[in-house]
Each structure stands twice: as structure tokens, then as C-alpha cells.
Design an enzyme around this catalytic site. Sequence first.
Site, short mmCIF file in Angstrom:
data_model
loop_
_atom_site.label_atom_id
_atom_site.label_comp_id
_atom_site.label_asym_id
_atom_site.label_seq_id
_atom_site.Cartn_x
_atom_site.Cartn_y
_atom_site.Cartn_z
N TYR A 41 0.83 -1.22 0.00
CA TYR A 41 0.00 0.00 0.00
C TYR A 41 0.86 1.27 0.00
CZ TYR A 41 -3.74 -3.13 1.74
OH TYR A 41 -4.64 -4.15 1.93
N HIS A 103 0.89 -11.82 2.53
CA HIS A 103 -0.15 -11.10 1.78
C HIS A 103 -0.82 -12.00 0.74
CE1 HIS A 103 -1.39 -6.80 0.43
NE2 HIS A 103 -2.36 -7.67 0.25
#
Length: 263
Positions: A41, A103
Amino acid sequence: MDAPPLELPSVGLGTMGIDDPAVIETALELGYRHLDTAQIYENEAVVGEGLARALESNVVDRDDVTVATKVWADSLAPEDVRRTTCESLERLGLETVDLLYVHRPIDTYDPETTLPAFDDLVADGLVGHVGVSNFTVDELERARGILDSPIAAHQAEYHPLFQSEELLEQAREHGSPLVGYAPLSGGRVRDVEAVASVAAKHETTPEAVAIAWLVAKEGVVTIPKASSRSHLAANLEAVELELESEDIGRIDALEREEELFPE
């Protein structure tokens, strides 16, 4: 000594796309106690700054906030897991991150080498709990067979247009939360007739209904993203909306194939 089981609030804050520390600070002022970010991000420093401001002004105690981040798929070789986690901690301004996820189990992910590296971070006190994200049931079972640490949470896409009963049943069986991301179907819930009609019945918004539907499910918490104070507050308040069984059934019966974030 093993860490106590991770308890996550029904609604946390998904931070993908948030680039202003004031949003994080406002969320904590409103009562959010779970902040979810990720290396990919590119906003861990933003989350860390917002948390630091809230701590400085005594809005919240550090022990009351679960901070989660995720190691991206290109950094899942053991040496990269440790290096990038230390970099994440520096950006977050923390000595320990409460929850560290794999992730996605792709690219450099090798369960036999990646997962022990996560265990080592827990043993060294850099990470409180290990999580995984975007795993299949088979991948979850294999991970459980390798990890010394329990899988504290599984983060997966979960919303009215994409529901996985298999993943939910697995989370319940093992007593760990399914952290549902994209709960508003990428903004599409307003256009879903079943959700909109339930919202009209309760004189509320489709967004509130989607969140209430999720958190009504045993074993599910969710992390909607919001930036404005009004939307942040509304997402928290949605927990108070009590849907009837027929409301939940209507949304459960929707087609479930519109995945927003495929591999």
C-alpha cells in the site's frame, strides 16, 4: 510464553489508498482499534504517523490498538521476510507489529521456508501474531502443518457479491477470525437490489447493511476503508444495525462470483 489469542473488533479500518495521517488519527478518536495496512500500500508511514499523533494526544493507549501489516509476494524468501518486516516497523514507528500477514501465497512464497521465518519473528518479539491472506482452504491447512504459531487471522475478500462458505467454516473450525476485506463490494452494494431493499426497510444505507450483514456472521470481522469523518463514523455505527434472519438470508442467497481482487 505464548501470546493470548488475538481478539479483533467487529469493524477495523482498511487503509489502502489512505495518504493522510489525520484520517488515521480521526479513526482512532472515533473508536477504531484495528488498523490494517500492507507493504504494497506504500502508506505504513502514514498509518504510523496517525497512530503516533493519537498516542501523543492520549486519544488511545498503544496496547488497545491492533496494528496489522502484510509482507508482499516478492519478499517472502526468509531473509526478505525479516528485512522488509524491520523496514515496516521503522515506517510504522513500532517495536512490534501486532499482526503480520503473508499477503498472498504466490511469487516467492514457499511454505517450507517462508512460514518458519514468520515464526522466528514472533520468537524474537518483532511480531505478535501470524496471519495469512488470500489463501485457499488447502493452503491454510498446509500452513497450519508447518507453523509453530497459530494462524491468528485469515484475511480474504468477503462481501455480498463474493462469499466463501468454505473459508468461513474453516475459520470457525479453528477459532480464528476471517477478516473480510472489500465489504462494500468496491462500492457496488448500492446497486445490489437485495442489499438496497434491506436498507430501505431499515431506513439506512446499503453500506451499513453490508457491514451489518458481515459482522452478524459468527467468526467474521471486517475492515472497510473510509476517509471522511462521516463515513468512518457510519461504518462503526453499522455494527449496531440488527438485521432480521430474512434480511440476512436474502443477501446470503446472492450470486457469489464477483471477485474484485483475483490473484
